[in-house]
Enzyme design. Structure first.
Site, PDB file in Angstrom:
ATOM      1  N   ARG A   7       0.864  -1.142  -0.260  1.00  0.00           N
ATOM      2  CA  ARG A   7      -0.207  -0.035  -0.128  1.00  0.00           C
ATOM      3  C   ARG A   7       0.657   1.275  -0.158  1.00  0.00           C
ATOM      4  O   ARG A   7       0.544   2.234  -0.583  1.00  0.00           O
ATOM      5  CB  ARG A   7      -0.990  -0.009   1.175  1.00  0.00           C
ATOM      6  CG  ARG A   7      -0.255  -0.223   2.446  1.00  0.00           C
ATOM      7  CD  ARG A   7      -1.269   0.224   3.756  1.00  0.00           C
ATOM      8  NE  ARG A   7      -0.580  -0.207   4.903  1.00  0.00           N
ATOM      9  CZ  ARG A   7      -0.924   0.607   6.136  1.00  0.00           C
ATOM     10  NH1 ARG A   7      -1.907   1.407   6.135  1.00  0.00           N
ATOM     11  NH2 ARG A   7      -0.284   0.160   7.072  1.00  0.00           N
ATOM     12  N   SER A  34      -4.878   5.453   5.633  1.00  0.00           N
ATOM     13  CA  SER A  34      -4.719   3.841   5.456  1.00  0.00           C
ATOM     14  C   SER A  34      -4.510   3.068   4.110  1.00  0.00           C
ATOM     15  O   SER A  34      -3.544   2.621   3.886  1.00  0.00           O
ATOM     16  CB  SER A  34      -5.788   3.118   5.977  1.00  0.00           C
ATOM     17  OG  SER A  34      -6.149   3.776   7.411  1.00  0.00           O
ATOM     18  N   GLU A  55     -19.125   3.637  -0.291  1.00  0.00           N
ATOM     19  CA  GLU A  55     -18.273   2.929  -1.236  1.00  0.00           C
ATOM     20  C   GLU A  55     -18.973   2.792  -2.515  1.00  0.00           C
ATOM     21  O   GLU A  55     -18.360   2.684  -3.612  1.00  0.00           O
ATOM     22  CB  GLU A  55     -17.868   1.644  -0.694  1.00  0.00           C
ATOM     23  CG  GLU A  55     -16.575   1.618   0.587  1.00  0.00           C
ATOM     24  CD  GLU A  55     -17.442   2.113   1.717  1.00  0.00           C
ATOM     25  OE1 GLU A  55     -18.732   2.108   2.010  1.00  0.00           O
ATOM     26  OE2 GLU A  55     -16.683   2.448   2.507  1.00  0.00           O
ATOM     27  N   HIS A 106      -5.349  -3.628   2.382  1.00  0.00           N
ATOM     28  CA  HIS A 106      -5.697  -4.441   3.728  1.00  0.00           C
ATOM     29  C   HIS A 106      -6.455  -5.549   3.136  1.00  0.00           C
ATOM     30  O   HIS A 106      -7.514  -6.224   3.724  1.00  0.00           O
ATOM     31  CB  HIS A 106      -6.793  -3.465   4.307  1.00  0.00           C
ATOM     32  CG  HIS A 106      -5.978  -2.447   4.993  1.00  0.00           C
ATOM     33  ND1 HIS A 106      -5.429  -1.466   4.412  1.00  0.00           N
ATOM     34  CD2 HIS A 106      -5.906  -1.990   6.535  1.00  0.00           C
ATOM     35  CE1 HIS A 106      -4.796  -0.201   5.083  1.00  0.00           C
ATOM     36  NE2 HIS A 106      -4.814  -0.883   6.447  1.00  0.00           N
ATOM     37  N   ASP A 114      -7.399  -6.002  13.432  1.00  0.00           N
ATOM     38  CA  ASP A 114      -8.966  -5.563  12.954  1.00  0.00           C
ATOM     39  C   ASP A 114      -9.835  -6.802  13.122  1.00  0.00           C
ATOM     40  O   ASP A 114     -11.170  -6.538  13.004  1.00  0.00           O
ATOM     41  CB  ASP A 114      -8.840  -4.713  11.768  1.00  0.00           C
ATOM     42  CG  ASP A 114      -8.951  -3.240  12.030  1.00  0.00           C
ATOM     43  OD1 ASP A 114      -8.609  -2.786  13.192  1.00  0.00           O
ATOM     44  OD2 ASP A 114      -8.587  -2.392  11.096  1.00  0.00           O
ATOM     45  N   ARG A 164      -1.554  -4.299   3.993  1.00  0.00           N
ATOM     46  CA  ARG A 164      -1.297  -3.629   4.850  1.00  0.00           C
ATOM     47  C   ARG A 164       0.294  -3.618   5.642  1.00  0.00           C
ATOM     48  O   ARG A 164       0.662  -2.533   6.123  1.00  0.00           O
ATOM     49  CB  ARG A 164      -2.171  -3.570   6.096  1.00  0.00           C
ATOM     50  CG  ARG A 164      -1.929  -2.862   7.444  1.00  0.00           C
ATOM     51  CD  ARG A 164      -3.313  -3.006   8.528  1.00  0.00           C
ATOM     52  NE  ARG A 164      -2.667  -2.510   9.711  1.00  0.00           N
ATOM     53  CZ  ARG A 164      -2.156  -3.180  10.663  1.00  0.00           C
ATOM     54  NH1 ARG A 164      -1.988  -4.476  10.611  1.00  0.00           N
ATOM     55  NH2 ARG A 164      -1.524  -2.456  11.722  1.00  0.00           N
TER      56      ARG A 164
END
Lengths: 314, 276
Positions: A7, A34, A55, A106, A114, A164
């Site tokens: 990322r 992020s 989204e 991610h 998470d 990530r």
């Protein structure tokens, strides 16, 4: 060894692309820090559009921008990009073959703490099933840079799967990335491992271990899952006679499925799939989770030993 | 809008209604009700408002139209044929294998279609994206969208509505074809989307309420939308579903059923006109 998340590499390349091509626009859904699109947003605020936590509209607006000649990169977490907004990607992007790059971060269980709600294990499967869609899973920062550039040059929808977690850079700077091309990174005639993303480094590690046992294992980077490089996959399988797929994704519908489909039609050989065994992830530290779900060099090596045995006992 | 223009548009509208009936009778499937309710809106856009060129459907500076209520494809195809984007005979291939006229608009197949739509809620979002691109490129083209009232039950519509006002898209004008009916019944009974004007206002849009079959009112609203700065405009057009064909008007059953030969003949007789 340098460690950098795909990322992060994506965010850096976006900024460079932004400088090179005024048609590049970037959209995000309140996750720009992020997904690392924040750097682009800072540098080119007029070409960055935050959709907010929406989204569906993120994908719809991207489609409209593409229809008007822009090259939108739409970013959010993989679980939202491909799951929540699936039908927008299908009907507003893939169906009209609009030039949108869905760059989702991610992905997989290396999201870690998470937990399962945020760990996409089915995104490649979903995107691969869409006509007109190209699917890329880069393995490290070097490949991510090249893949993102190739995606920008490609005319049509592309899904880029990013992670990530900080990962070692395993490919050389002059690595030649070609959309739709699988690359043999290590030769071997006893078995072959087709891997991508986080699993590529682990596959190379497994091949080292296997070589010490006398099992020469080829390792192939299949970063373009679609269109699959069927010619290379079949040729490698024919030479090796036993194959393993390795992906940080469900074994259903992703790289393993793609390889199996290709080989069943072209060169059936003993095969095993390393991946998430039809299960969601959970909270934990990334590498502990990889260990728990068998996504390790040892796991790949064990699978190779089994297919190699099936081949020799065949 | 002068009387001559109104008369011209009335003629176009009648011709478009005839085309809608003819193509649906030929295809034996499709959506007459919501196509007929939007004829005045779409004819005003295509024959009075929009800067478009049938000889150059992809002209970069053209105005765009997104039929967010994509099931009303027949009204769009009728406008495109009447405008000269393709021969009128094409209309009779609607929904047939190999036709360029798909059941729902397909920008890849049909000249003049600016966005593939059909899955409700998605068109308005794409229109927002197009309007963003127009602003970014400092072009003065306008983007038009047409939504259904039932369509406003889709959550995505409100995501798009929020974004359009957030980005101050005064180059975006949407129509709401408020015909009051959806597949399962009156919109207020199925899932009440009202009050619509207040909702769009609350989302930051300029809202104009008109009679959606009155050319003068439609034109007036478009002029107001053109003058509105800093926010998008929603023109809520009260319409009659199935407008122009007596037995289809305000009948839920004519949402997605095509007329048979006999019904089509009756409808065409009621509409009158006809070039032949």
């Amino acid at each position: 060894m340098t460690k950098i998340a795909t990322r992060t590499a994506y965010g850096q390349t976006l900024v460079k692309l932004g400088e090179e091509n005024p048609n590049i626009v970037v959209l995000d859904a309140d996750l720009s820090k992020s997904t690392k699109t924040a750097d682009f947003a800072k540098k080119f605020p007029e070409r960055f559009f935050n959709a907010g936590i929406a989204e569906a509209n993120l994908m719809g607006m991207s489609a409209g921008l593409a229809a008007a000649g822009k090259i939108p990169f739409a970013s959010t977490f993989a679980v939202f990009a491909t799951g929540r907004a699936f039908e927008q990607v299908r009907n507003s992007i893939a169906y009209p073959k609009l030039n949108v790059k869905v760059a989702a971060t991610h992905a997989g269980i290396t999201v870690g703490e998470d937990g399962g709600s945020h760990q996409s294990v089915e995104d490649v499967s979903l995107m691969r099933s869409l006509p007109n869609m190209t699917v890329i899973v880069p393995a490290d920062a070097v490949e991510t840079d090249k893949a993102v550039r190739a995606a920008a040059e490609h005319q049509g929808p592309v899904y880029i799967r990013l992670g990530r977690l900080d990962l070692p850079v395993i490919l050389p700077e002059d690595y030649e990335f070609k959309l739709g091309k699988a690359v043999v990174l290590r030769e071997g005639w006893d078995a072959a491992v087709f891997a991508n993303g986080t699993m590529l480094a682990l596959a190379l590690e497994a091949a080292e271990e296997l070589a010490r046992e006398g099992v020469e294992t080829a390792v192939i980077n299949v970063s373009t899952v679609k269109p699959l490089d069927t010619a290379t996959v079949a040729e490698v399988a024919r030479q090796a006679g036993a194959v393993v797929s390795a992906e940080e994704h469900s074994i259903i519908g992703g790289l393993g499925s793609a390889i199996a489909e290709a080989l069943v039609e072209n060169c059936p050989v003993p095969m095993e799939r390393v991946g998430l065994m039809d299960t969601f992830g959970e909270s934990g530290s990334p590498w502990e989770l990889m260990e728990k779900y068998g996504l390790t060099a040892a796991g790949i090596a064990a699978a190779v030993r089994r297919v190699h045995r099936r081949k020799t006992n065949g | 809008m002068n009387q001559a223009k109104v008369e011209e548009l009335s003629g176009r509208a009648r011709e478009m209604r005839r085309m809608i009936i003819e193509m649906l009778a030929a295809s034996k499937s499709g959506h007459p009700g919501g196509s007929l309710s939007a004829v005045e809106i779409v004819s005003t856009l295509y024959f009075a408002a929009m800067n478009i060129d049938p000889a150059d459907p992809h002209k970069p500076d053209r105005d765009r139209f997104v039929l967010s209520k994509g099931h009303a494809a027949p009204v769009l195809y009728a406008a495109l044929a009447e405008k000269g984007f393709f021969p009128r005979e094409e209309l009779l291939t609607l929904r047939k294998t190999g036709s360029q006229l798909q059941g729902h608009p397909d920008m890849k197949k049909t000249p003049g279609v600016d966005m593939s739509t059909g899955s409700l809620g998605q068109g308005i979002s794409a229109a927002v994206g197009m309007a963003l691109a127009g602003k970014l490129d400092k072009k003065d083209y306008r983007v038009y969208a047409l939504l259904g009232d039932g369509e406003c039950e889709e959550g995505m519509v409100w995501e798009a509505a929020m974004a359009a006002s957030h980005y101050k898209l005064d180059n975006l004008t949407a129509f709401l074809d408020y015909n009051g009916l959806q597949i399962d019944g009156p919109v207020q009974e199925v899932m009440n989307p009202t009050p619509l004007a207040e909702k769009w206002q609350a989302f930051g849009w300029e809202v104009i309420k008109i009679d959606g079959h009155d050319f003068g009112a439609i034109w007036g609203a478009l002029e107001m939308a053109g003058e509105t700065k800093g926010k998008p405009t929603m023109i809520i057009a009260r319409t009659v579903k199935g407008k122009g064909v007596s037995f289809m008007e305000n009948q839920v059953g004519w949402h997605g059923n095509a007329p048979n030969a006999e019904q089509a003949a009756q409808a065409l007789a009621e509409l009158g006109g006809g070039k032949s």
